[in-house]
Motif scaffolding. Sequence first.
Motif, PDB file in Angstrom:
ATOM      1  N   SER A  78      -3.229   7.696  -0.442  1.00  0.00           N
ATOM      2  CA  SER A  78      -1.925   8.105  -0.967  1.00  0.00           C
ATOM      3  C   SER A  78      -1.683   9.001  -1.988  1.00  0.00           C
ATOM      4  CB  SER A  78      -1.013   6.812  -1.217  1.00  0.00           C
ATOM      5  OG  SER A  78      -1.488   6.092  -2.374  1.00  0.00           O
ATOM      6  N   PRO A  81      -1.776  12.613  -0.036  1.00  0.00           N
ATOM      7  CA  PRO A  81      -1.404  12.348   1.611  1.00  0.00           C
ATOM      8  C   PRO A  81      -1.566  13.537   2.378  1.00  0.00           C
ATOM      9  CG  PRO A  81       0.724  12.518   0.145  1.00  0.00           C
ATOM     10  CD  PRO A  81      -0.625  12.543  -0.794  1.00  0.00           C
ATOM     11  N   LYS A 183      -1.457   3.278   7.618  1.00  0.00           N
ATOM     12  CA  LYS A 183      -1.368   4.609   6.545  1.00  0.00           C
ATOM     13  C   LYS A 183      -0.240   5.310   6.289  1.00  0.00           C
ATOM     14  CE  LYS A 183      -6.207   5.238   8.148  1.00  0.00           C
ATOM     15  NZ  LYS A 183      -6.687   4.169   8.940  1.00  0.00           N
ATOM     16  N   GLU A 186       1.934   3.157   3.949  1.00  0.00           N
ATOM     17  CA  GLU A 186       1.261   3.210   2.657  1.00  0.00           C
ATOM     18  C   GLU A 186       1.199   4.530   1.851  1.00  0.00           C
ATOM     19  OE1 GLU A 186      -2.750   1.914   3.095  1.00  0.00           O
ATOM     20  OE2 GLU A 186      -3.805   4.014   3.444  1.00  0.00           O
ATOM     21  N   GLY A 187       1.898   5.409   2.772  1.00  0.00           N
ATOM     22  CA  GLY A 187       2.085   6.859   2.306  1.00  0.00           C
ATOM     23  C   GLY A 187       1.062   7.907   2.321  1.00  0.00           C
ATOM     24  N   SER A 188      -0.182   7.449   2.967  1.00  0.00           N
ATOM     25  CA  SER A 188      -1.322   8.063   3.331  1.00  0.00           C
ATOM     26  C   SER A 188      -1.184   9.604   4.266  1.00  0.00           C
ATOM     27  CB  SER A 188      -2.693   7.325   3.548  1.00  0.00           C
ATOM     28  OG  SER A 188      -3.057   6.499   2.505  1.00  0.00           O
TER      29      SER A 188
END
Length: 332
Positions: A78, A81, A183, A186-188
Motif C-alpha cells: 500500500s 499502490p 489487495k 488494503e489499498g495496494s
Amino acid sequence: MDFLILCIGRFSGIPNIPTFPKNKGHEVFRGKVIHSMDYSNMGSTAAAELVKGKRVIVVGYVKSALDIAAECANINGSKYPCTMIIRTKRWNISDFLAWGIPIDYLFLNRFSELFRHKPGEGLVLNLIATLLSPSLWIFSKFTESYLLKTIPMKKYEMVPEQSFFEDVSLGLVSHLPENFYDKVEEGSIILKPSKAFEFYKDGILAEGETTLMETDLVIYATGFRGDEKIKNIFFSPWFQEIVDGTDAAVHLYRECIHPHIPQMAIIGHSEGTSNLFTSELRARWLACFLDDGFVLPSRRNMEKDITEWNKCYNKYTCGSSRFYRRPSIIPT
C-alpha cells in the motif's frame, strides 16, 4: 508449395496502443510508458525491479492487467499502490462456481449449444433453441447474483453494465488473481473506472476528474492488433486489402480459410475460452481437409456462411463490437 498455413500468433508482435489528441498522449509524460508485452518479455526478476518502489498505473481490466496489478501490489504494498484505469467493467470471477454449480455446465458445454440458434440448424434444433433460449437469461442472472454476493463489486463501483452472458460470449471473462479484492481493500490496488484519460508531465488525468494521478510508470494491458499483424505479413497491397476486412476483423470460413485465398489457412485467429483448444480443433479440421476428407464450398457459399455466422454472433453478443470486435468461438 500447394498450401500455406499461417501460425504467426495473434497475441504478440503489434501491441494495441490507445491514441490521443495532440499534446495529450504519452509524449508529454516524463515517466516511463510500456506495453504488457514489454513487461512480460523482461522476465520476472527484471520486471520486479522495474516496478519496485514506483507508482504504477495499469490500463486495462482483463487477464494481463489483473496479473500485472497483482504483481505490483505484492511487490510494493500500500506504500506505492498500483492504480488500474478501467475503461470497461467486466464480470471477472474468483472461482468457476455459481452457487455450487460449475459455470462450465451453464455456458461452456455441448448441451448449452442447444440454447442458441445457429445457421443451418434445421427445424428440430430451431425448435429446441426457441424453447431453451430464455434459460440463457436465467443462467446469466443466476451467475451474476453469485458474483455480486461473493465479490465486493458494488462496494468499489465495479458492477458491469452488460450481462455476464454477454461477457462470456465475447470471451472476456477472466479469473481474478488470488486475494485480488483483499489487495484492493488494503489499498495496494486502486480501481479507477474511466472511459478516457490524458497524459500530463507528472501523471494521468482521468475523464471527469480534477485531481492528477501522479505516477512513474504506465503499463498498457490493452491487447494486440492481431489482424494488422496478419495484414502486414503480405507485400502485395491486393492481399493486404483482402485480409484487412471491413470492420477491423479478418473474415474466415470456419475461422480458418479466407474465401478469396483458399490455398491459405490461418490457425490461431479465432477466439475461445481456451485458445489452445480452439486452435487444436481448427488444426484437426484443416488436417482433414488437406487429407482430402472434404471439398471447400464455392467462394460465394463460403462468404454466405461467414455472413450468417457473423449475424449469429452479433445476436448473442448484443452487437457488442463496442466492447470487443470478435465473439468467443466455442468449437464443439
